[in-house]
Design an enzyme around this catalytic site. Structure first.
Site, PDB file in Angstrom:
ATOM      1  N   GLY A  28     -32.508 101.915  -4.402  1.00 29.44           N
ATOM      2  CA  GLY A  28     -31.595 103.021  -4.131  1.00 29.44           C
ATOM      3  C   GLY A  28     -30.164 102.593  -3.908  1.00 29.44           C
ATOM      4  N   HIS A  34     -27.725 100.186 -12.088  1.00 34.34           N
ATOM      5  CA  HIS A  34     -29.033 100.862 -12.114  1.00 34.34           C
ATOM      6  C   HIS A  34     -29.081 101.881 -13.265  1.00 34.34           C
ATOM      7  CE1 HIS A  34     -28.623  99.972  -7.624  1.00 34.34           C
ATOM      8  NE2 HIS A  34     -29.757  99.371  -7.912  1.00 34.34           N
ATOM      9  N   LYS A 146     -28.443  90.615 -13.408  1.00 34.72           N
ATOM     10  CA  LYS A 146     -27.764  90.357 -12.131  1.00 34.72           C
ATOM     11  C   LYS A 146     -28.674  89.560 -11.182  1.00 34.72           C
ATOM     12  CE  LYS A 146     -25.495  91.321  -8.177  1.00 34.72           C
ATOM     13  NZ  LYS A 146     -26.528  91.686  -7.260  1.00 34.72           N
ATOM     14  N   ASP A 147     -29.947  89.925 -11.156  1.00 31.70           N
ATOM     15  CA  ASP A 147     -30.932  89.189 -10.354  1.00 31.70           C
ATOM     16  C   ASP A 147     -31.769  88.341 -11.315  1.00 31.70           C
ATOM     17  OD1 ASP A 147     -30.621  90.545  -7.547  1.00 31.70           O
ATOM     18  OD2 ASP A 147     -30.621  92.174  -8.997  1.00 31.70           O
ATOM     19  N   MET A 181     -21.644  94.712  -9.965  1.00 35.79           N
ATOM     20  CA  MET A 181     -21.980  95.877  -9.136  1.00 35.79           C
ATOM     21  C   MET A 181     -23.213  95.556  -8.297  1.00 35.79           C
ATOM     22  SD  MET A 181     -21.223  99.229 -11.322  1.00 35.79           S
ATOM     23  CE  MET A 181     -19.593  99.494 -11.990  1.00 35.79           C
TER      24      MET A 181
HETATM   25  P1  AMP Z   1     -31.867  96.792  -6.502  1.00 34.72           P
HETATM   26  O1  AMP Z   1     -31.775  98.249  -6.206  1.00 34.72           O
HETATM   27  O2  AMP Z   1     -30.704  95.988  -6.029  1.00 34.72           O
HETATM   28  O3  AMP Z   1     -33.204  96.200  -6.112  1.00 34.72           O
HETATM   29  O4  AMP Z   1     -31.810  96.666  -8.079  1.00 34.72           O
HETATM   30  C1  AMP Z   1     -32.692  97.365  -8.914  1.00 34.72           C
HETATM   31  C2  AMP Z   1     -32.558  96.843 -10.328  1.00 34.72           C
HETATM   32  O5  AMP Z   1     -31.209  97.023 -10.772  1.00 34.72           O
HETATM   33  C3  AMP Z   1     -32.852  95.338 -10.426  1.00 34.72           C
HETATM   34  O6  AMP Z   1     -33.570  95.084 -11.621  1.00 34.72           O
HETATM   35  C4  AMP Z   1     -31.469  94.742 -10.483  1.00 34.72           C
HETATM   36  O7  AMP Z   1     -31.421  93.500 -11.149  1.00 34.72           O
HETATM   37  C5  AMP Z   1     -30.708  95.798 -11.265  1.00 34.72           C
HETATM   38  N1  AMP Z   1     -29.269  95.680 -11.016  1.00 34.72           N
HETATM   39  C6  AMP Z   1     -28.644  95.618  -9.808  1.00 34.72           C
HETATM   40  N2  AMP Z   1     -27.314  95.441  -9.977  1.00 34.72           N
HETATM   41  C7  AMP Z   1     -27.099  95.402 -11.313  1.00 34.72           C
HETATM   42  C8  AMP Z   1     -25.929  95.229 -12.127  1.00 34.72           C
HETATM   43  N3  AMP Z   1     -24.718  95.070 -11.595  1.00 34.72           N
HETATM   44  N4  AMP Z   1     -26.091  95.228 -13.466  1.00 34.72           N
HETATM   45  C9  AMP Z   1     -27.328  95.369 -14.025  1.00 34.72           C
HETATM   46  N5  AMP Z   1     -28.451  95.539 -13.316  1.00 34.72           N
HETATM   47  C10 AMP Z   1     -28.348  95.547 -11.983  1.00 34.72           C
END
Ligand code: AMP
Length: 276
Positions: A28, A34, A146-147, A181
């Site tokens: 979230g 995202h 990113k991850d 981001m």
């Molecule tokens: P999170 O909500 O941070 O767990 O991220 C959910 C998904 O979004 C994960 O697969 C992240 O790698 C991806 N994500 C987060 N930030 C970015 C970004 N800046 N660019 C691309 N994907 C992202």
């Protein structure tokens, strides 16, 4: 857009479709990174489901689970705006009832980089993603570069456990000044936000050195460390140049490499990477 809050509802709805389901797991506080995953899923699947679940199992007791930004109303509006079909928002008490005792724990690459600094982190990640895959049974699941280590770990888990899901990894979405981001960027004060651009600047420098013919990983890392250390607000967790597959540190960059780093600005820990 349908919003489902229990595992039983989600499973019942899942049984109704045969057509392709794309799945975007998130914690979230959504941003364009995202949404890029949701858009890609929409372009490749009949239906797209996004989960919003801040997974307590992947946070250590000293980490920011309680402070992690939350704004469900804003997230739902953003998802509606890009035409997401289903939102799954389970309760932590249903995902991990008091009796809960089963974990997916990968060896090897999970002990490096993020895993070395955040012991137990990937055990929480693989467990929750495996659970979500079992609940939603997606045909494809979308993750961000990113991850990078997380994407590698999930791809390996799906392969090792013969899961029926294709893992799709999408490029990192950045602010105009290069900062990747992240939901955590909201924690940065104005000064920290300015300093944080050093992450991407140091990665770009690494790429330029590599393009200019430098293959000595230590030399590139030293230049990156010096650039980041020049920022008074930056505290470095690690700067790494590692083999793309094994995540072992490289001495000589003679195979596809992941240049990654984790840096703290005040209480905020940011990560970023590029590939060579
Ligand atoms: P999170 O909500 O941070 O767990 O991220 C959910 C998904 O979004 C994960 O697969 C992240 O790698 C991806 N994500 C987060 N930030 C970015 C970004 N800046 N660019 C691309 N994907 C992202």
């Amino acid at each position: 857009m349908r919003i489902l809050r229990t595992i039983a509802e989600m499973k019942t709805l899942r049984r109704e479709w045969q057509s392709s389901l794309g799945f975007v797991p998130t914690m979230g506080y959504l941003h364009e990174g995202h949404l890029s995953l949701v858009r890609q899923s929409k372009s490749e699947n009949k239906t797209t489901a996004t989960s919003i679940f801040i997974n307590p199992a992947q946070f250590a007791p000293n980490e920011d689970f309680k402070a992690y930004p939350r704004d469900a109303q804003r997230d739902l509006k953003m998802l509606e705006g890009v035409g997401n079909d289903i939102v799954f928002m389970p309760d932590a008490t249903e995902m991990y009832p008091a009796s809960y005792s089963t974990w997916v724990d990968m060896e090897g690459i999970t002990g490096r980089l993020e895993g070395a600094v955040r012991p137990g982190h990937f055990k929480g990640v693989t467990t929750v993603v495996a659970k979500l895959f079992n609940i939603l049974e997606p045909h494809r699941a979308y993750f961000g570069q990113k991850d990078a280590q997380q994407a590698l770990v999930i791809r390996k888990m799906a392969k090792d456990l013969n899961m029926n899901v294709d893992i799709v990894v999408m490029p990192t979405v950045r602010e105009t000044d290069g900062l990747a981001m992240s939901s955590r960027n909201i924690y940065l004060n104005a000064e920290e936000r300015r300093s944080a651009t050093v992450l991407y600047r140091s990665l770009i420098m690494a790429r330029e050195l590599f393009t200019g013919g430098e293959r000595d990983a230590a030399k590139i890392k030293d230049r990156m460390l010096a650039m980041i250390e020049a920022e008074a607000l930056a505290w470095i967790d690690y700067v790494s140049i590692a083999d793309m597959e094994t995540l072992e540190e490289l001495t000589l960059i003679d195979s596809p490499a992941l240049v990654s780093l984790a840096v703290r600005f005040g209480k905020t820990r940011l990560i970023d990477n590029i590939t060579l």
